[in-house]
Write a protein that holds these residues in place. Structure first.
Motif, mmCIF file in Angstrom:
data_model
loop_
_atom_site.group_PDB
_atom_site.id
_atom_site.type_symbol
_atom_site.label_atom_id
_atom_site.label_comp_id
_atom_site.label_asym_id
_atom_site.label_seq_id
_atom_site.Cartn_x
_atom_site.Cartn_y
_atom_site.Cartn_z
ATOM 1 N N PRO A 148 8.384 15.703 1.166
ATOM 2 C CA PRO A 148 7.438 14.884 1.947
ATOM 3 C C PRO A 148 6.652 13.892 1.104
ATOM 4 O O PRO A 148 6.225 12.857 1.623
ATOM 5 C CB PRO A 148 6.510 15.928 2.581
ATOM 6 N N LEU A 149 6.448 14.180 -0.175
ATOM 7 C CA LEU A 149 5.626 13.305 -1.007
ATOM 8 C C LEU A 149 6.391 12.098 -1.532
ATOM 9 O O LEU A 149 5.825 11.006 -1.650
ATOM 10 C CB LEU A 149 5.048 14.088 -2.195
ATOM 11 N N VAL A 150 7.681 12.251 -1.842
ATOM 12 C CA VAL A 150 8.443 11.172 -2.481
ATOM 13 C C VAL A 150 9.734 10.850 -1.730
ATOM 14 O O VAL A 150 9.978 9.703 -1.346
ATOM 15 C CB VAL A 150 8.769 11.540 -3.951
ATOM 16 N N PHE A 151 10.571 11.850 -1.520
ATOM 17 C CA PHE A 151 11.927 11.600 -1.039
ATOM 18 C C PHE A 151 11.993 11.049 0.379
ATOM 19 O O PHE A 151 12.891 10.274 0.710
ATOM 20 C CB PHE A 151 12.757 12.886 -1.117
ATOM 21 N N MET A 152 11.061 11.448 1.249
ATOM 22 C CA MET A 152 11.200 11.132 2.677
ATOM 23 C C MET A 152 10.893 9.675 3.016
ATOM 24 O O MET A 152 11.331 9.164 4.044
ATOM 25 C CB MET A 152 10.277 12.028 3.500
ATOM 26 N N TRP A 153 10.111 8.972 2.163
ATOM 27 C CA TRP A 153 9.569 7.682 2.564
ATOM 28 C C TRP A 153 10.623 6.613 2.860
ATOM 29 O O TRP A 153 10.512 5.925 3.895
ATOM 30 C CB TRP A 153 8.568 7.194 1.525
ATOM 31 N N PRO A 154 11.637 6.404 2.025
ATOM 32 C CA PRO A 154 12.643 5.389 2.383
ATOM 33 C C PRO A 154 13.339 5.685 3.696
ATOM 34 O O PRO A 154 13.576 4.776 4.506
ATOM 35 C CB PRO A 154 13.620 5.440 1.194
ATOM 36 N N LEU A 165 1.520 9.616 -5.482
ATOM 37 C CA LEU A 165 1.938 10.945 -5.058
ATOM 38 C C LEU A 165 3.045 11.509 -5.942
ATOM 39 O O LEU A 165 3.158 12.733 -6.098
ATOM 40 C CB LEU A 165 2.405 10.907 -3.598
ATOM 41 N N HIS A 166 3.826 10.609 -6.512
ATOM 42 C CA HIS A 166 4.912 11.055 -7.392
ATOM 43 C C HIS A 166 4.391 11.872 -8.557
ATOM 44 O O HIS A 166 5.061 12.790 -9.046
ATOM 45 C CB HIS A 166 5.695 9.833 -7.898
ATOM 46 N N ALA A 184 11.359 11.156 -13.381
ATOM 47 C CA ALA A 184 11.543 12.608 -13.368
ATOM 48 C C ALA A 184 10.836 13.176 -12.149
ATOM 49 O O ALA A 184 9.633 12.958 -11.968
ATOM 50 C CB ALA A 184 10.982 13.233 -14.651
ATOM 51 N N ILE A 185 11.587 13.865 -11.293
ATOM 52 C CA ILE A 185 11.027 14.462 -10.084
ATOM 53 C C ILE A 185 11.378 15.945 -10.078
ATOM 54 O O ILE A 185 12.551 16.316 -10.129
ATOM 55 C CB ILE A 185 11.570 13.787 -8.814
ATOM 56 N N TYR A 186 10.349 16.758 -10.044
ATOM 57 C CA TYR A 186 10.525 18.210 -10.022
ATOM 58 C C TYR A 186 11.074 18.600 -8.654
ATOM 59 O O TYR A 186 10.472 18.314 -7.616
ATOM 60 C CB TYR A 186 9.175 18.879 -10.279
ATOM 61 N N ASN A 187 12.258 19.230 -8.645
ATOM 62 C CA ASN A 187 12.921 19.565 -7.390
ATOM 63 C C ASN A 187 12.258 20.779 -6.740
ATOM 64 O O ASN A 187 12.722 21.913 -6.829
ATOM 65 C CB ASN A 187 14.410 19.851 -7.632
ATOM 66 N N THR A 188 11.158 20.497 -6.086
ATOM 67 C CA THR A 188 10.419 21.531 -5.367
ATOM 68 C C THR A 188 10.119 21.022 -3.961
ATOM 69 O O THR A 188 10.222 19.812 -3.692
ATOM 70 C CB THR A 188 9.112 21.871 -6.111
ATOM 71 N N LEU A 189 9.769 21.922 -3.067
ATOM 72 C CA LEU A 189 9.598 21.552 -1.654
ATOM 73 C C LEU A 189 8.605 20.408 -1.436
ATOM 74 O O LEU A 189 8.878 19.501 -0.640
ATOM 75 C CB LEU A 189 9.185 22.789 -0.851
ATOM 76 N N GLY A 207 0.799 -1.219 0.000
ATOM 77 C CA GLY A 207 0.000 0.000 0.000
ATOM 78 C C GLY A 207 0.832 1.269 0.000
ATOM 79 O O GLY A 207 0.560 2.205 -0.773
ATOM 80 N N ILE A 208 1.869 1.329 0.850
ATOM 81 C CA ILE A 208 2.695 2.536 0.912
ATOM 82 C C ILE A 208 3.446 2.774 -0.397
ATOM 83 O O ILE A 208 3.450 3.904 -0.910
ATOM 84 C CB ILE A 208 3.658 2.482 2.114
ATOM 85 N N PRO A 209 4.109 1.757 -0.996
ATOM 86 C CA PRO A 209 4.740 1.998 -2.297
ATOM 87 C C PRO A 209 3.757 2.455 -3.372
ATOM 88 O O PRO A 209 4.078 3.347 -4.174
ATOM 89 C CB PRO A 209 5.362 0.635 -2.654
ATOM 90 N N MET A 210 2.553 1.868 -3.395
ATOM 91 C CA MET A 210 1.558 2.304 -4.376
ATOM 92 C C MET A 210 1.128 3.748 -4.118
ATOM 93 O O MET A 210 0.919 4.523 -5.060
ATOM 94 C CB MET A 210 0.355 1.366 -4.349
ATOM 95 N N LEU A 211 0.998 4.114 -2.845
ATOM 96 C CA LEU A 211 0.638 5.492 -2.503
ATOM 97 C C LEU A 211 1.703 6.470 -2.989
ATOM 98 O O LEU A 211 1.388 7.518 -3.564
ATOM 99 C CB LEU A 211 0.457 5.613 -0.988
#
Length: 259
Positions: free
Chosen positions: A91-97, A62-63, A82-87, A54-58
Motif C-alpha cells: 500500500p505504501l509504494v507498489f500500489m500507486w501506479p 513513504l518509501h 531498495a524496497i523491503y518485501n513486506t506487507l 504531490g503524490i510522487p513526492m508523498l
C-alpha cells in the motif's frame, strides 16, 4: 540515494500525469470547464500539481518506511531502489501506479462516453477554447489512453516480477526493517543476469522512461505547433549567424510559421 528516490517518484509521476490529462479531457468533453475564471483556473492548477507532483513526492517519502537499506547497484545498470518485501510496502509504494492507472481508466471511459453523447457540440466547444484544437484534443486523449493502457498492465507486472520468488517478510519493527541501513548492495551483472525475472525487471525499469518520452514525442513532436516552434528556433539561430532566416524558411516552405 537521491537518484533512486527520483526513480520511485518517476514511476508514480508518469501515471499521475496521465491522470491529470484525463481529468482535463473529461472536463472538456463533459462541457464544464472550457470558459473558466481566474480562480477556477488557479484551483485546477493546484489540483493538477497535487496529483502530478504531490503524490510522487508523498510516495518518495513513504518509501523510506520500507527502505531496507540505502540502495542497490546493478552492474551495467546503476543505482536501483531498495524496497523491503513486506506487507506495508504494497500500500505504501507498489500500489500507486496501478491505482492511478485504474482511476485514469475510469476517466478515459467517462470521456469517451461524454464525447459520444455531445459529439455534435464538440467542434464548437473546442473552438471556443483558444489553446485547444480538435487535433490537439485527440492527441492528448491518445497519449493518456496509451499511457493508461500500458501503465496498468506494466505496473501490475512490475509488482509481480519484483516480488516473484521472494518470501514476504513480516513487519517486525522500524529498527528491524532499517537494520544496517547504510549498506549498499553491489550486484555483478553475471549474477543478476542469471535470473530471467530479475533481468526483465531491471531492463524494464531501465527503458520504460525513454519509451514514454518517445511516445510523447511521437504524438506531439511532429504537430503543426511543434514544427512552427522548430522553425522559429531555427530562424533565431541563423539570424544570430548573420544569415537571412526568412529566405531559408521560404525554401523549406515554412513562410507561414515566420510571418
Amino acid at each position: 540515494m537521491l537518484a533512486t528516490k527520483f526513480l520511485i517518484g518517476a514511476g508514480v509521476g508518469i501515471p499521475a500525469s496521465a491522470l491529470c490529462i484525463n481529468r482535463r479531457l473529461y472536463s472538456i468533453a463533459s462541457v464544464r470547464n472550457i470558459s473558466i475564471g481566474r480562480e477556477e483556473r488557479r484551483r485546477a492548477t493546484i489540483i493538477d500539481l497535487c496529483i502530478s507532483v504531490g503524490i510522487p513526492m508523498l510516495v518518495m517519502i513513504l518509501h523510506y518506511i520500507v527502505q531496507g537499506h540505502r540502495f542497490n547497484i546493478l552492474e551495467d545498470i546503476g543505482c536501483t531502489p531498495a524496497i523491503y518485501n513486506t506487507l506495508p510496502a504494497y500500500p505504501l509504494v507498489f500500489m500507486w501506479p496501478v491505482l492511478l492507472s485504474l482511476i485514469s481508466f475510469v476517466y478515459a471511459g467517462l470521456t469517451l462516453r461524454a464525447f459520444w453523447v455531445r459529439r455534435v457540440q464538440f467542434s464548437e466547444l473546442v473552438s471556443s477554447a483558444s489553446s485547444m484544437t480538435v487535433n490537439r484534443y485527440f492527441r492528448l486523449m491518445l497519449l493518456s489512453c496509451l499511457t493508461m493502457l500500458l501503465n496498468t498492465p506494466l505496473s501490475a507486472f512490475s509488482i509481480y516480477i519484483n516480488t516473484h520468488g521472494l518470501q514476504l517478510s513480516p513487519w517486525v519493527s522500524w529498527s528491524d526493517a532499517h537494520y544496517n541501513f547504510s549498506f549498499v548492495e553491489q550486484i555483478p551483472a553475471v549474477i543478476w543476469r542469471s535470473s530471467v525475472t530479475y533481468t526483465v525487471s531491471a531492463e524494464m525499469s531501465r527503458w520504460i522512461y525513454p519509451f514514454s518520452a518517445l511516445i510523447f514525442f511521437g504524438l506531439f513532436g511532429f504537430a503543426d505547433e511543434a514544427r512552427r516552434n522548430y522553425v522559429a528556433a531555427l530562424a533565431y539561430v541563423v539570424s544570430k549567424l548573420g544569415l537571412k532566416p526568412l529566405s531559408r524558411a521560404k525554401k523549406l516552405g515554412f513562410t507561414t510559421a515566420l510571418s
